[in-house]
Design a protein around this motif. Structure first.
Motif, PDB file in Angstrom:
ATOM      1  N   ASP B  17      -0.900   7.344   6.983  1.00 36.67           N
ATOM      2  CA  ASP B  17      -2.125   6.586   7.218  1.00 36.67           C
ATOM      3  C   ASP B  17      -2.245   6.118   8.668  1.00 36.67           C
ATOM      4  O   ASP B  17      -3.358   5.967   9.179  1.00 36.67           O
ATOM      5  CB  ASP B  17      -2.203   5.388   6.258  1.00 36.67           C
ATOM      6  N   LEU B  85      -0.103   9.934  -1.010  1.00 38.17           N
ATOM      7  CA  LEU B  85      -1.335   9.373  -1.550  1.00 38.17           C
ATOM      8  C   LEU B  85      -2.075  10.488  -2.277  1.00 38.17           C
ATOM      9  O   LEU B  85      -2.366  11.534  -1.697  1.00 38.17           O
ATOM     10  CB  LEU B  85      -2.211   8.820  -0.423  1.00 38.17           C
ATOM     11  N   ARG B 118       1.494   7.541  -4.997  1.00 39.42           N
ATOM     12  CA  ARG B 118       0.467   6.497  -5.098  1.00 39.42           C
ATOM     13  C   ARG B 118      -0.810   7.177  -5.580  1.00 39.42           C
ATOM     14  O   ARG B 118      -1.404   7.981  -4.874  1.00 39.42           O
ATOM     15  CB  ARG B 118       0.237   5.828  -3.753  1.00 39.42           C
ATOM     16  N   THR B 146      -2.874   2.430  -8.654  1.00 35.85           N
ATOM     17  CA  THR B 146      -3.540   1.870  -7.483  1.00 35.85           C
ATOM     18  C   THR B 146      -4.942   1.373  -7.797  1.00 35.85           C
ATOM     19  O   THR B 146      -5.792   2.132  -8.276  1.00 35.85           O
ATOM     20  CB  THR B 146      -3.604   2.940  -6.372  1.00 35.85           C
ATOM     21  N   CYS B 148      -8.411   0.275  -6.376  1.00 34.53           N
ATOM     22  CA  CYS B 148      -9.260   0.275  -5.189  1.00 34.53           C
ATOM     23  C   CYS B 148      -9.958  -1.072  -5.142  1.00 34.53           C
ATOM     24  O   CYS B 148     -10.787  -1.384  -6.002  1.00 34.53           O
ATOM     25  CB  CYS B 148     -10.300   1.389  -5.253  1.00 34.53           C
ATOM     26  N   LYS B 178      -5.247  -1.310  -2.997  1.00 34.72           N
ATOM     27  CA  LYS B 178      -5.671  -0.488  -1.860  1.00 34.72           C
ATOM     28  C   LYS B 178      -6.972  -1.068  -1.322  1.00 34.72           C
ATOM     29  O   LYS B 178      -8.030  -0.921  -1.920  1.00 34.72           O
ATOM     30  CB  LYS B 178      -5.877   0.951  -2.356  1.00 34.72           C
ATOM     31  N   MET B 180      -9.118  -0.404   1.290  1.00 31.42           N
ATOM     32  CA  MET B 180      -9.412   0.596   2.313  1.00 31.42           C
ATOM     33  C   MET B 180     -10.381   0.080   3.359  1.00 31.42           C
ATOM     34  O   MET B 180     -10.360   0.505   4.506  1.00 31.42           O
ATOM     35  CB  MET B 180      -9.937   1.882   1.668  1.00 31.42           C
ATOM     36  N   HIS B 207      -1.787  -2.689   0.340  1.00 32.74           N
ATOM     37  CA  HIS B 207      -2.245  -1.768   1.387  1.00 32.74           C
ATOM     38  C   HIS B 207      -3.590  -2.279   1.860  1.00 32.74           C
ATOM     39  O   HIS B 207      -4.606  -2.107   1.187  1.00 32.74           O
ATOM     40  CB  HIS B 207      -2.362  -0.365   0.779  1.00 32.74           C
TER      41      HIS B 207
END
Ligand code: CO
Ligand code: CO
Lengths: 473, 473
Positions: B17, B85, B118, B146, B148, B178, B180, B207
């Motif tokens: 990442d 991922l 993940r 995971t 989101c 996650k 993002m 994350h």
């Protein structure tokens, strides 16, 4: 949300420490004025915009009158207190000044627009800040006493509390913690703020450089422990050796009991402006804008390491770097653990280089080391190594009085000396601080033709900053 | 310090990442291998090094076998779990795949060196991750479910708790959050982690992208609330749209009850290495490496805004940007508030652009919008606007089953199709994910002459990423 909501206050550093840390102090007034109207609507506790290295840079490189800058900023920021950084008896110059110069300087800074005076001394010697602080109060301005933060066996919480109380007793309105090296960890910060909060009743103001990438967490913990004001820089002038980004800190505390109340969208507009401005100063960008945690390993400020690297490279002795880094803590111990900040960082660093290069500790001793060990920079917190002192000054007695007590009033002599090349009291003060470059500046001004350095040509090899010298006897 | 000392675990993102966020996923294996020996001594919980966009980039631009990369990294990192991922049923490709392809892909990833998988789905639809998670467990590997993270009226703490429990019930070994878009604030993080900790017993792994400059404080709060593992990137690949710097987080927690135990000096050596490596990829640097807090104003991920800006510029309609940014939340509401991440970010964004450009909402409807409203990407959490759905699919019934249940096994057909151009099962899987570029890659490999993109020439105008399409019926 309750009525006891405690608004966190923000000092914006974009106009002083932001570009001093990231762009070699080179931002020009012309790049500040267009955004001042917007800055002035934000509601910052203060905008730091003067002092530090800006005065020198204005005269030396930008050929911009530092007093003109202050007046213009004062006009452009009618609703926001302007803050300056002042090195106590040393003002913004390279030596200690007599009290009459210090007082006049504070008077003129106040008269031209400074509202908040952040006053510190590299040795944390309160005697070196008292004249300046008293004069700030005599001008009815805001005096911010400043602790230079460092770590050592003698820098205990109790010591910092005493120092904070000393500033409070002196009449300071707020107390700043100046972590120039970015040494504070979140946990150490919490302990320090909690301790100070218990003993000092004036508001606390945190200034912690982001060099090691922990400053946002440091501020987060500080505020939760009771810190009232934090120093941030709008994001394009944040991070690296500068400070946490203003917008990020405002966003982090939004909706909490410490909500700053500042408008994030307006801050984003300011950020967009400075993002473009920064590009103009590309030639002054340093190579080290990233995160550097080495200070946690060796306690040596990042800026000091770069200066030493330059010194060693000039002498073709890059391979001695590790030896010098090992020697610095030893010299610092011999010197009674001064905080490493201008000028002590240069004094300790240069002596460490000499100790390594000459092959024998204190075989060669600089004048600055000699002055330091005589007490001419002020009183060290720790014990001085008497053997080293003997090597430096022999049987001479170190002074025990305030260094500036050795100085006679000098304003009249300076005024006579500069003569009609100065057109104002402010000019005389510029001359007092930077005699050579002030005269050059006056000359260019008189000729109607300033010759500022270019923004386009490549930067010359960086020179080691001049050492602040003690008052000569 | 007590015996109950709780060591904080760290996942290093440098090899996936970190460069995906900052250098357009362009880092090559040759720049990873020399530092692997040192990385392997650190004691990371895992090193994320595969999956995400790396597979595509390896084949498309670097002409580097993605499976070769995995095997080489596995050899070079014998002591550290390699993490990948994986986009659930979508794997790393641009559509949903039949279960036999998903299972084989997981088998081969496990066989070639992935230890931690993940697994996430853009819709947070557990049915889209179950096949992958089950297959990870069948391979005796670590499955990380995971979430989101996003914000909306329907994304309540209760919802995230249920989702977390769903992953735990599925047999996941850890639960990742996650973020993002970098939407998490320190306070929201504390609430989320505390809530999950009460209901989910598997370790939590955070994350959170650093885009808005608050991720360090987010992690600081997360760990104090009970988060077990955090994602960081070594400093030269940290910050901006990437993640908090590894060294800074290690330093921040050093000496606390969450001390990571990682060696700061060794991390600094790794940082020095990557600082040089990053310079090689200068042409892939994005313009936005600074702090950007706009996501807190409009909830739209930074990457999505840049893509939209490109789309609008291509159509000479930059002036429509504000209208599009206003339209996105409305489209997202019509769509039942999907998290904005690949592919939903593209579907919502493109539809919002069309709504604005055509002058009438849903006058033009993309195939992806149609598929989305048919349920072919999975189930939305919020209610779909039935009027909009009617405009898109008329009287057709949306599906209520798992999208991949519409797909027949396809591995045999793919194997036949690619024939002897594939020299391994892994090749067949590459072909399944990226048919056109895999064939090009096989051809160059057979010719003994790979033609990777250059590191020196200027980057072509960035193109909008392809949209992940739903399974075609
Ligand atoms: Co500073
Ligand atoms: Co990410």
């Amino acid at each position: 949300m309750t009525d006891t909501k405690k608004k966190l206050a923000i000092t914006e550093l974009a106009l002083r420490d932001g570009h001093q840390s990231l762009l070699a102090t080179r931002m020009r007034l012309d790049d500040m004025l267009p955004i001042c109207e917007k800055l002035d609507t934000i509601g910052y506790w203060s905008i730091e915009a003067w002092g530090g290295a800006t005065f020198d840079t204005c005269l030396r490189y930008l050929k911009e009158g530092p007093w003109v800058r202050l007046r213009e900023l004062n006009k452009a920021l009618p609703n926001t207190p302007i803050q300056m950084l002042l090195r106590g008896q040393n003002l913004l110059g390279y030596r200690h000044y007599a009290d009459d110069v210090v007082k006049k300087f504070v008077d003129m800074a106040a008269a031209n627009g400074v509202d908040v005076f952040r006053v510190f001394d590299a040795m944390n010697d309160l005697r070196n800040v008292r004249t300046a602080v008293n004069q700030v109060k005599a001008n009815d301005k805001h005096a911010e006493g400043t602790i230079c933060y460092t770590t050592s066996p003698v820098h205990t919480l109790e010591y910092f509390i005493d120092l904070g109380k000393g500033f409070e007793d002196m009449g300071c309105d707020t107390l700043a913690i100046k972590d120039m090296a970015g040494l504070l960890t979140p946990t150490a910060t919490r302990e320090l703020i909690l301790a100070l909060k218990q003993s000092v009743s004036i508001p606390l103001h945190l200034h912690s450089h982001a060099t090691a990438g922990v400053a946002e967490m440091v501020q987060w913990e500080a505020v939760h422990a009771g810190c009232d004001i934090i120093d941030t820089a709008i994001s394009p002038l944040a991070g690296g050796t500068s400070h946490p980004p203003t917008e990020a800190m405002v966003a982090a505390f939004a909706g909490t009991e410490y909500d700053t109340g500042l408008n994030l969208v307006a801050l984003q507009e300011i950020a967009a402006y400075f993002k473009e401005v920064r590009k103009k100063y590309a030639r002054f960008e340093s190579d080290s804008t990233g995160v550097d945690t080495r200070v946690f390993v060796n306690q040596i400020p990042g800026g000091m390491i770069s200066n030493l690297a330059n010194q060693l490279r000039d002498q073709g002795a890059q391979d001695k770097m590790d030896a010098v880094l090992d020697e610095i803590p030893r010299v610092r111990k011999d010197f009674g653990y001064p905080p490493l900040v201008t000028p002590t960082s240069q004094i300790v660093g240069t002596q460490a280089v000499l100790n390594v290069m000459s092959g024998k500790k204190y075989k060669v001793i600089t004048n600055e080391t000699r002055d330091y060990l005589k007490g001419l920079y002020g009183r060290a917190l720790g014990e001085i190594n008497e053997e080293v002192r003997k090597l430096a000054i022999g049987d001479e007695e170190p002074i025990d009085i305030r260094p500036a007590d050795l100085l006679v009033p000098e304003l009249d002599a300076l005024t006579r000396e500069v003569g009609d090349r100065a057109t104002s009291v402010e000019d005389v003060l510029s001359y007092a601080l930077f005699p050579t470059i002030a005269l050059e500046f006056f000359e260019e001004r008189a000729s109607g033709q300033f010759k500022p350095e270019s923004l386009d040509t490549p930067l010359e090899a960086s020179s080691t900053p001049e050492v602040v010298t003690a008052p000569s006897l």
